[in-house]
Motif scaffolding. Sequence first.
Motif, short mmCIF file in Angstrom:
data_model
loop_
_atom_site.label_atom_id
_atom_site.label_comp_id
_atom_site.label_asym_id
_atom_site.label_seq_id
_atom_site.Cartn_x
_atom_site.Cartn_y
_atom_site.Cartn_z
N LEU A 7 -0.16 8.28 -2.85
CA LEU A 7 -1.34 8.01 -3.54
C LEU A 7 -1.73 8.57 -5.06
O LEU A 7 -2.38 8.30 -5.83
CB LEU A 7 -2.66 8.13 -2.73
CG LEU A 7 -2.59 7.64 -1.30
CD1 LEU A 7 -3.88 8.01 -0.69
CD2 LEU A 7 -2.57 5.93 -1.40
N ASP A 54 -4.21 10.46 -9.53
CA ASP A 54 -4.49 8.96 -8.90
C ASP A 54 -5.01 8.00 -10.16
O ASP A 54 -5.16 8.52 -11.11
CB ASP A 54 -5.25 8.82 -7.77
CG ASP A 54 -6.77 9.36 -8.04
OD1 ASP A 54 -6.86 9.57 -9.26
OD2 ASP A 54 -7.61 9.80 -7.38
N THR A 60 -6.12 3.84 -6.33
CA THR A 60 -6.04 4.82 -5.45
C THR A 60 -7.16 6.07 -5.64
O THR A 60 -7.30 6.26 -6.81
CB THR A 60 -4.59 5.31 -5.35
OG1 THR A 60 -4.21 5.93 -6.64
CG2 THR A 60 -3.60 4.46 -5.05
N GLU A 104 -7.33 9.78 -4.59
CA GLU A 104 -6.61 10.97 -3.68
C GLU A 104 -7.29 12.40 -3.92
O GLU A 104 -7.48 12.89 -4.98
CB GLU A 104 -5.12 11.06 -4.43
CG GLU A 104 -3.92 11.32 -3.59
CD GLU A 104 -4.04 12.98 -3.14
OE1 GLU A 104 -3.78 13.14 -1.93
OE2 GLU A 104 -4.16 13.62 -3.99
#
Length: 228
Positions: free
Chosen positions: A65, A76, A93, A95
């Motif tokens: 991620l 991310d 994403t 993260e």
Amino acid sequence: MTLADQIIRYNKQLHFEGKLPAGIKVLNPFRENPDIPEIMTQFYKKFYDDQHPRRMILGINPGRLGSGATGVPFTDTKRMAEKCGIQVPGFKTHEPSSVFVYDVIDAYGGVAKFYRDFYISAVCPLGFTAIKDDGKEINYNYYDSAALTKAAYGFIVSSMREQLEWNISKDICFVMGTGKNAAFFQALNEKEKFFGKVVPLEHPRYVMQYKTKTKQVYIDKYLTEFGL
């Protein structure tokens, strides 16, 4: 060549040829996602297109991620867009480790200042994944099994040697992960003499998972070790 040119070339040619333990796969974002080389190139040309020396910070290995989604460690897609000004098309994403790292970057003075002084990489520059019994793919660290550590050892050493041919300070290196990651790299550094000093720091994932209420303590520790 600028540091950006060197990093981009290095990332694009990364390839793991070791024999992996059963059930383990290599995570190589630069070859698995056709968008990532372009995203990564934009990032490094924006922040590293010079010959200014950097100090190195090492994570463990890429996860799905963070750099697995953007080609940039601990970044991310959300941080890539909001903090770095580079849009990632097609997917998003989030993260937690990226959240912490960019909190540190903000406290340091922002992305331009931070990335002028630091280069984030990983002890093992490619990641690994495993399949759970329920079929879910999960991140797998290079130290999660002795067999994988042995398989990755030569790749780790050769990758570090290549990066240290660039304008990277060899006086000190910061390692994220005060447990197995730091222990492995400190022992490796004793043998290979990569850096004069290795400073372990709590891994961002550990902070975000177990120490969120005292996150500022760890941000302050990072800044203190960085010399602020």
